[in-house]
Design a protein around this motif. Structure first.
Motif, short mmCIF file in Angstrom:
data_model
loop_
_atom_site.label_atom_id
_atom_site.label_comp_id
_atom_site.label_asym_id
_atom_site.label_seq_id
_atom_site.Cartn_x
_atom_site.Cartn_y
_atom_site.Cartn_z
N LEU A 23 0.83 -1.21 0.00
CA LEU A 23 0.00 0.00 0.00
C LEU A 23 0.87 1.26 0.00
CD1 LEU A 23 -2.80 1.30 0.20
CD2 LEU A 23 -2.57 1.19 2.68
N SER A 24 1.92 1.28 0.81
CA SER A 24 2.78 2.47 0.87
C SER A 24 3.49 2.70 -0.46
CB SER A 24 3.79 2.33 2.00
OG SER A 24 4.55 1.16 1.84
N LEU A 28 2.99 5.95 -2.92
CA LEU A 28 4.13 6.72 -3.39
C LEU A 28 4.16 6.84 -4.92
CD1 LEU A 28 7.00 5.59 -1.02
CD2 LEU A 28 6.12 7.89 -1.28
N LEU A 29 3.65 5.85 -5.60
CA LEU A 29 3.64 5.90 -7.07
C LEU A 29 2.44 6.66 -7.63
CD1 LEU A 29 4.90 2.31 -7.90
CD2 LEU A 29 6.16 4.46 -8.08
N MET A 67 11.87 6.63 -3.97
CA MET A 67 11.48 6.44 -2.57
C MET A 67 10.66 5.17 -2.36
SD MET A 67 12.65 8.62 -0.51
CE MET A 67 14.12 9.27 -1.20
N SER A 68 10.06 4.63 -3.41
CA SER A 68 9.23 3.44 -3.26
C SER A 68 10.00 2.13 -3.50
CB SER A 68 8.04 3.50 -4.21
OG SER A 68 8.48 3.41 -5.55
N ILE A 69 11.27 2.19 -3.79
CA ILE A 69 12.07 0.98 -4.00
C ILE A 69 12.27 0.27 -2.66
CG2 ILE A 69 14.34 0.11 -4.69
CD1 ILE A 69 14.48 2.42 -6.69
N ILE A 75 10.97 0.12 2.41
CA ILE A 75 11.11 1.04 1.29
C ILE A 75 12.12 2.12 1.67
CG2 ILE A 75 8.82 0.59 0.36
CD1 ILE A 75 7.83 3.11 1.68
N ILE A 76 12.69 2.75 0.66
CA ILE A 76 13.75 3.74 0.89
C ILE A 76 13.24 4.92 1.71
CG2 ILE A 76 15.25 5.41 -0.28
CD1 ILE A 76 15.77 3.37 -2.38
N LEU A 77 11.96 5.26 1.57
CA LEU A 77 11.39 6.35 2.37
C LEU A 77 11.52 6.04 3.86
CD1 LEU A 77 9.79 9.03 2.38
CD2 LEU A 77 7.73 7.64 2.47
#
Length: 169
Positions: A23-24, A28-29, A67-69, A75-77
């Motif tokens: 979901l996160s 982000l996308l 940030m969504s990787i 995730i990077i965030l």
């Protein structure tokens, strides 16, 4: 009857909404789409396509995509939030034993006048003991400077400072 052992740890499995995206990651996308729409409407030329708007929308999408990787299950965030919290932590911890947290409150208050009186009394005691004649002070300085005299400071349990000088023969 056959019994099985259930593991004690509780593992949380993130819900996957679209393919392998959580979901996160999905939020982000999708967020750059809404931000790009706001940019399209607000910035001049109003409601018209321009190269600056497209470039800005592309940069925003690139930032949110990075940030969504997911790395090591996060995730990077979340990694950046963790690093920022670590860098903004307090560096020095000052321990104060007079902290009132979880202490019983006493009704007895020490007035400032009592503290002032006590300090004046201690100052008078120091002044009385420090009044030495000049000849005594000169003899004392010579005794301290002599390496043969054993000059020691000792503190008692009550905080009284005792000075010992071995007499030179």
């Amino acid at each position: 009857m056959k019994t099985t052992t259930v593991p004690a740890q509780v593992t949380t499995v993130e819900d996957r909404l679209a393919g392998n995206l959580s979901l996160s990651q999905l939020l982000l996308l999708v967020a750059p789409v809404f931000i790009s729409c706001v940019i399209y409407v607000i910035f001049p030329p109003f409601l018209k396509l321009s190269l600056i708007k497209v470039g800005l929308a592309g940069l925003i999408f690139l930032f949110f995509a990075i940030m969504s990787i997911r790395i090591k299950g996060k995730i990077i965030l979340m990694w950046t939030v963790l690093i920022l919290k670590y860098r903004n932590r307090p560096r020095f911890y000052v321990y104060d034993k007079n902290e009132p947290y979880l202490r019983e409150k006493s009704d007895e208050k020490i007035s400032e006048s009592k503290v002032v009186k006590d300090t004046l009394k201690i100052q008078e005691q120091i002044d009385e003991t420090a009044n030495l004649e000049t000849s005594d002070l000169a003899r004392l300085e010579i005794a301290i400077a002599d390496p043969r005299s054993n000059f020691n400071f000792k503190r008692s349990k009550n905080g009284v400072l005792n000075v010992h000088i071995t007499e030179i023969q």
